[in-house]
Design an enzyme around this catalytic site. Structure first.
Site, PDB file in Angstrom:
ATOM      1  N   HIS A  61      32.014  37.274 -20.545  1.00 12.44           N
ATOM      2  CA  HIS A  61      33.242  37.888 -20.148  1.00 12.44           C
ATOM      3  C   HIS A  61      33.718  39.137 -20.372  1.00 12.44           C
ATOM      4  O   HIS A  61      33.993  39.766 -19.435  1.00 12.44           O
ATOM      5  CB  HIS A  61      34.721  36.700 -20.861  1.00 12.44           C
ATOM      6  CG  HIS A  61      34.087  35.364 -20.710  1.00 12.44           C
ATOM      7  ND1 HIS A  61      34.401  34.578 -19.701  1.00 12.44           N
ATOM      8  CD2 HIS A  61      34.039  34.392 -21.647  1.00 12.44           C
ATOM      9  CE1 HIS A  61      34.395  33.208 -19.857  1.00 12.44           C
ATOM     10  NE2 HIS A  61      33.750  33.107 -21.098  1.00 12.44           N
TER      11      HIS A  61
HETATM   12  O1  RIB Z   1      38.331  33.464 -22.338  1.00 12.61           O
HETATM   13  C1  RIB Z   1      37.304  34.359 -22.633  1.00 12.61           C
HETATM   14  C2  RIB Z   1      37.841  35.181 -23.586  1.00 12.61           C
HETATM   15  O2  RIB Z   1      38.571  34.634 -24.979  1.00 12.61           O
HETATM   16  C3  RIB Z   1      37.010  36.292 -23.974  1.00 12.61           C
HETATM   17  O3  RIB Z   1      37.543  37.632 -24.488  1.00 12.61           O
HETATM   18  C4  RIB Z   1      36.169  35.679 -25.367  1.00 12.61           C
HETATM   19  O4  RIB Z   1      35.884  36.661 -26.433  1.00 12.61           O
HETATM   20  C5  RIB Z   1      37.468  34.961 -25.910  1.00 12.61           C
HETATM   21  O5  RIB Z   1      38.487  36.172 -26.848  1.00 12.61           O
END
Ligand code: RIB
Ligand code: CA
Length: 359
Positions: free
Chosen positions: A288
């Site tokens: 992500h």
């Molecule tokens: O949903 C994904 C996000 O949530 C990313 O930033 C991961 O590190 C968590 O913080």
């Protein structure tokens, strides 16, 4: 005067054209000679940012931080600010310091920020990121300490002192720190060029509830304040990150770099992606937060649409949902560049190339 026979007339006509042809040839050669310089000057310049990264490391945060710290020509990192999110603040701050140590970037200050969300009961994601907040690797206490002072105060004084619209803020976790800074000092928007944040979900559905993505769900009231700030915002939601997935080959390429950073990133990913691959039945896992860094470095890898995005902060099934008016039916101002498509191979090629620069 005798008219020349047609056959004879041709060379004289050609001869008459000679000066024009010669001048045209000279012009063509001159243009082609100059063109490369002109073309070079027209080449799209690499994207550069004066950058602050707000983060809750977090397995994918650590990869994003290594990615960013390996790109100093383009990303002039002013500081990292940490927030509670995947794990409590003490561990997200320790993990940011670990990433800094692994990248050998002692020049970057790290400020710890909010230990909890604005209003809601704190939640964490240790089931995904491990009890220490970084799956797949051993952690230790880094030697270099945090900077003195709170991240929120750092954001306020830095953005107040910054030239107008000069600072990019990348946000990789719950948006509590910026929300607190905006509440205390609304004038700081003047110093912000743009916010580029990982968060939200629309077409994909949520990852912490069927409707909500973790970063927004962990502090929806903060996300509301940020989305209403008026600062240009680009969001990289699950709609995007779930299309940019690891594969055994992509992880093997990182591991095969031969440096410790490549092995560390591969070890983190091997452990981190298991949950999402099983839960969603995906062939690979999303990274992500690293997509935010790729967007900063090479926005042409991604495609988005300017839309109106609001957050539902009411208790209930929609708590923390990003409500995206994809077709503009509400006729409300488009406050977010919502990234929905990305070049997955281009992302991994860029990530791998930058990780190869690290020790
Ligand atoms: O949903 C994904 C996000 O949530 C990313 O930033 C991961 O590190 C968590 O913080
Ligand atoms: Ca994160």
């Amino acid at each position: 005067m005798h008219s020349r026979p047609a056959a004879l007339a041709l060379p004289s006509r050609l001869a008459a054209l000679f000066p024009i042809l010669f001048l045209g040839l000279v012009a063509l050669l001159t243009a082609s000679f100059i063109a490369p310089k002109a073309h070079a000057a027209d080449a799209t310049p690499a994207t550069t940012h004066t950058l602050i990264i707000d983060t809750d490391p977090g397995a994918d945060d650590v990869i994003a931080l290594l990615f960013a710290m390996a790109s100093p020509e383009q990303l002039k990192i002013q500081a990292l600010t940490t927030v509670a999110g995947n794990v409590p603040l003490s561990k997200t701050s320790r993990n940011a310091r670990l990433a800094r140590e692994w990248a050998k970037r002692p020049d970057i200050a790290i400020y710890a920020g909010a230990p909890r969300p604005l209003l809601r009961t704190p939640i964490y994601a240790a089931d995904i990121h491990g009890s220490e907040g970084i799956t797949g690797v051993k952690v230790h206490e880094p030697s270099q300490p945090l900077a003195e002072g709170n991240a929120v105060d750092y954001l306020i004084r830095t953005l107040r002192a910054a030239p107008e619209k000069s600072v990019t803020l990348a946000m990789l976790g719950p948006e509590t720190n910026l929300a607190l800074a905006l509440t205390q000092a609304p004038d700081i928007t003047r110093g912000l060029r743009e916010l580029v944040l990982m968060g939200g979900a629309h077409f994909n559905g949520g990852n912490i509830t069927p409707t909500a993505e973790f970063n927004v769900f962990a502090d929806p009231h903060a996300a509301e304040i940020v989305l209403k700030s008026g600062v240009p915002i680009t969001m990289l939601p699950l709609d995007l990150t779930h299309k940019v997935l690891t594969s055994p080959e992509r992880i093997a390429k990182l591991r095969g770099l031969g440096n410790q950073a490549g092995r560390t990133v591969a070890d983190i990913l091997d452990a981190y992606v298991q949950h999402d691959m099983q839960y969603y039945g995906l062939p690979g896992g999303p990274v992500h937060d690293a997509t935010v860094v790729a967007y900063l470095l090479q926005p042409s890898l991604f495609k988005g649409r300017k839309v109106n995005v609001e957050v539902d902060s009411r208790e209930g099934l929609g708590f923390g949902q990003t409500v995206v008016d994809w077709y503009g039916g509400l006729k409300k101002p488009a406050n977010v560049n919502w990234i929905a498509e990305g070049d997955a191979q281009g992302f991994f090629d860029l990530l791998t190339q930058r990780i190869s620069r690290l020790p």
